[in-house]
Design a protein around this motif. Sequence first.
Motif, PDB file in Angstrom:
ATOM      1  N   LYS B 172       0.827  -1.189   0.000  1.00  0.00           N
ATOM      2  CA  LYS B 172       0.000   0.000   0.000  1.00  0.00           C
ATOM      3  C   LYS B 172       0.877   1.261   0.000  1.00  0.00           C
ATOM      4  O   LYS B 172       0.638   2.197  -0.760  1.00  0.00           O
ATOM      5  CB  LYS B 172      -0.884  -0.040   1.249  1.00  0.00           C
ATOM      6  N   GLU B 173       1.926   1.262   0.824  1.00  0.00           N
ATOM      7  CA  GLU B 173       2.813   2.433   0.869  1.00  0.00           C
ATOM      8  C   GLU B 173       3.574   2.595  -0.446  1.00  0.00           C
ATOM      9  O   GLU B 173       3.757   3.714  -0.931  1.00  0.00           O
ATOM     10  CB  GLU B 173       3.767   2.324   2.057  1.00  0.00           C
ATOM     11  N   ASP B 174       4.010   1.480  -1.012  1.00  0.00           N
ATOM     12  CA  ASP B 174       4.671   1.552  -2.334  1.00  0.00           C
ATOM     13  C   ASP B 174       3.745   2.196  -3.353  1.00  0.00           C
ATOM     14  O   ASP B 174       4.143   3.043  -4.148  1.00  0.00           O
ATOM     15  CB  ASP B 174       5.044   0.145  -2.832  1.00  0.00           C
ATOM     16  N   MET B 175       2.475   1.761  -3.315  1.00  0.00           N
ATOM     17  CA  MET B 175       1.503   2.254  -4.286  1.00  0.00           C
ATOM     18  C   MET B 175       1.183   3.729  -4.047  1.00  0.00           C
ATOM     19  O   MET B 175       0.943   4.484  -4.979  1.00  0.00           O
ATOM     20  CB  MET B 175       0.222   1.425  -4.223  1.00  0.00           C
ATOM     21  N   GLN B 176       1.188   4.132  -2.773  1.00  0.00           N
ATOM     22  CA  GLN B 176       0.945   5.553  -2.477  1.00  0.00           C
ATOM     23  C   GLN B 176       2.044   6.412  -3.072  1.00  0.00           C
ATOM     24  O   GLN B 176       1.780   7.462  -3.673  1.00  0.00           O
ATOM     25  CB  GLN B 176       0.868   5.762  -0.956  1.00  0.00           C
ATOM     26  N   LEU B 177       3.310   5.962  -2.898  1.00  0.00           N
ATOM     27  CA  LEU B 177       4.425   6.715  -3.475  1.00  0.00           C
ATOM     28  C   LEU B 177       4.309   6.745  -4.994  1.00  0.00           C
ATOM     29  O   LEU B 177       4.538   7.776  -5.628  1.00  0.00           O
ATOM     30  CB  LEU B 177       5.762   6.092  -3.049  1.00  0.00           C
ATOM     31  N   LEU B 178       3.908   5.584  -5.561  1.00  0.00           N
ATOM     32  CA  LEU B 178       3.798   5.492  -7.017  1.00  0.00           C
ATOM     33  C   LEU B 178       2.716   6.435  -7.556  1.00  0.00           C
ATOM     34  O   LEU B 178       2.935   7.146  -8.545  1.00  0.00           O
ATOM     35  CB  LEU B 178       3.495   4.050  -7.429  1.00  0.00           C
ATOM     36  N   ILE B 179       1.571   6.473  -6.902  1.00  0.00           N
ATOM     37  CA  ILE B 179       0.475   7.296  -7.440  1.00  0.00           C
ATOM     38  C   ILE B 179       0.818   8.785  -7.280  1.00  0.00           C
ATOM     39  O   ILE B 179       0.469   9.598  -8.140  1.00  0.00           O
ATOM     40  CB  ILE B 179      -0.889   6.938  -6.784  1.00  0.00           C
ATOM     41  N   ARG B 180       1.547   9.130  -6.215  1.00  0.00           N
ATOM     42  CA  ARG B 180       2.039  10.512  -6.067  1.00  0.00           C
ATOM     43  C   ARG B 180       2.941  10.867  -7.257  1.00  0.00           C
ATOM     44  O   ARG B 180       2.816  11.929  -7.858  1.00  0.00           O
ATOM     45  CB  ARG B 180       2.897  10.651  -4.798  1.00  0.00           C
ATOM     46  N   GLN B 181       3.859   9.935  -7.546  1.00  0.00           N
ATOM     47  CA  GLN B 181       4.819  10.184  -8.623  1.00  0.00           C
ATOM     48  C   GLN B 181       4.104  10.272  -9.970  1.00  0.00           C
ATOM     49  O   GLN B 181       4.380  11.170 -10.772  1.00  0.00           O
ATOM     50  CB  GLN B 181       5.846   9.051  -8.632  1.00  0.00           C
ATOM     51  N   ILE B 182       3.138   9.375 -10.203  1.00  0.00           N
ATOM     52  CA  ILE B 182       2.379   9.406 -11.458  1.00  0.00           C
ATOM     53  C   ILE B 182       1.624  10.725 -11.574  1.00  0.00           C
ATOM     54  O   ILE B 182       1.600  11.352 -12.629  1.00  0.00           O
ATOM     55  CB  ILE B 182       1.398   8.215 -11.524  1.00  0.00           C
ATOM     56  N   TRP B 183       1.036  11.146 -10.468  1.00  0.00           N
ATOM     57  CA  TRP B 183       0.268  12.389 -10.453  1.00  0.00           C
ATOM     58  C   TRP B 183       1.163  13.562 -10.840  1.00  0.00           C
ATOM     59  O   TRP B 183       0.796  14.424 -11.635  1.00  0.00           O
ATOM     60  CB  TRP B 183      -0.329  12.597  -9.058  1.00  0.00           C
ATOM     61  N   ARG B 184       2.410  13.571 -10.312  1.00  0.00           N
ATOM     62  CA  ARG B 184       3.316  14.678 -10.626  1.00  0.00           C
ATOM     63  C   ARG B 184       3.842  14.577 -12.054  1.00  0.00           C
ATOM     64  O   ARG B 184       3.959  15.581 -12.755  1.00  0.00           O
ATOM     65  CB  ARG B 184       4.486  14.695  -9.632  1.00  0.00           C
TER      66      ARG B 184
END
Lengths: 285, 260
Positions: B172-184
């Motif tokens: 879940k934490e990996d995915m949170q970092l990933l979606i932040r990065q995708i968003w940026r």
Amino acid sequence: MKAALAERAADVRAAWPPLPRRTRPQRTVLAIRTPLSRRTTTILTVGSLAVPFACWVVLSATGAVPATFLPSPGAVLSVGWEMARSGELAVDAWTTTRRVLEGFGLAVVVSVPLGILMGTFHAGQAAFEPVIGLLRYLPASAFIPLLIIWLGLGEPSKIAILFIGTVFFNTLMTADVVRGVPRALIDVSYTLGAHRGEVLRKVVVPHSLPGIIDAIRVNAAAAWNFVVVAELVNSTAGLGYRIVRAQRFLQTDKIFAVLVVIGVIGVTIDVALRLVRTRVGRWAA
Amino acid sequence: MGRVTLELVDVSMDYRLRGKEKRALDSVNLTVSPREFLCVVGASGSGKSTLLSLVAGLTMPTSGQITIEGHPITGPGPDRGLVFQAGSLYPWRTVERNVAFGLELLGLDAAERSRRVDWYLAETGLAEVRRSLPRQLSGGQQQRVAIARALVCEPAVLLLDEPFGALDVQTKEDMQLLIRQIWRDTGTTVLMVTHDVEEAVFLGTRVVVLASEPGRVAADLRIPLAEDRSLATKRSPAFLELRASIEDMVRAQHRGGVTA
């Protein structure tokens, strides 16, 4: 546990008798859903064929049952060989197989689209489910006299019996499979821009295909049963016809030979459909 | 692109439960601007998922209006890509063919499709499993496919419905970092529904708290944390304070909730 409870004098649970203990029985061959050793599996598999066959051999060889009722395996084999050499067997087998292909094939062509319709649209279900749910309880064999009156003694009435015997079940089973397509898969397809026809073609049908083939496999067995019944009445060729003729002359060995052939072709159909199912449904494994 | 990506005006939604009318959402007003990452939190029964389903166009509101880039919503479409919690991949399609689905519908040729699919597979870290079937992937990888499949259609807003709710804590934490990065990286606008306040504060530029039964907007807060967030952010005093105050709000809005 007990000691700890006793310390808390106020705890009413201290006065309760200890719960009885249950011993766990040893693991047996009949443990629920537990894989067996390869050896046990082999013994059971071989036994399931070998034991009935051995009974047949013993009963016929000892003369415990007269040969007119129960011919020996050897006699059945030689009669079968004779029928095969005369070409009679090939004609009968092909006649019967062709009837199944035509009658059941027609049933598949009608029932699969109808089932998809019923499983996809509530309107389709509301319109067809009541009548099909009723019709499937009418035994196909009961239609034989009626079909002979309507269609005569030839091929059409036999094809029709096969059709009636399988089309309703295959429709309802297909509809059930189609109803199993997850809602989320349909919703997400719309959000990806799919139109109704595309959802049907690109989502509902591919997802249902393995299940539809399973339904066809089950009903192919039923078709194979009905064809023999259909041929018991007024035929001039076919495996069912051959059995009736053999009965007139008390040729039990011939009946047995034909039964073996019916079994072999049935198993072949099943294996072939199973292979198709495995190929199409690899993703579901 | 207009100044407003998504706008809900007086949106209410009723549904029938055992013959009784129930109100799931009550005059919700909400505006989402381009490049926002808006997280909607609320206890169960707050109509979070109903809200997302309305924006996706899968259900129609009883009253009120929803517009996307100025156009009223009349049904679902690829301008609002949707990601469910789990189980929405096409199990018979490989990863790349799942991602390509929306582009196939648009009639793009194979070269154009694969150019676009390749970019999003790389962005979501799926390049190596591109020919795998969904059942061969972990839960986290499956959610990445669902996200890539929605994003490749270049939606005006990406809708996430508890997208990491079924994952273990580390994934879940990996995915949170990933979606932040995708968003940026992609500059997409995100509307995410979650019951996890920590997740909402960590990911969102803005957090909306829904009250329960019926769902109403109870609070609408900007998250004043820096753009650049890492797992360490979750331990910063500012973060912990925000999280605690929003959790209190959610709890206070929860029908029959017990206050500590």
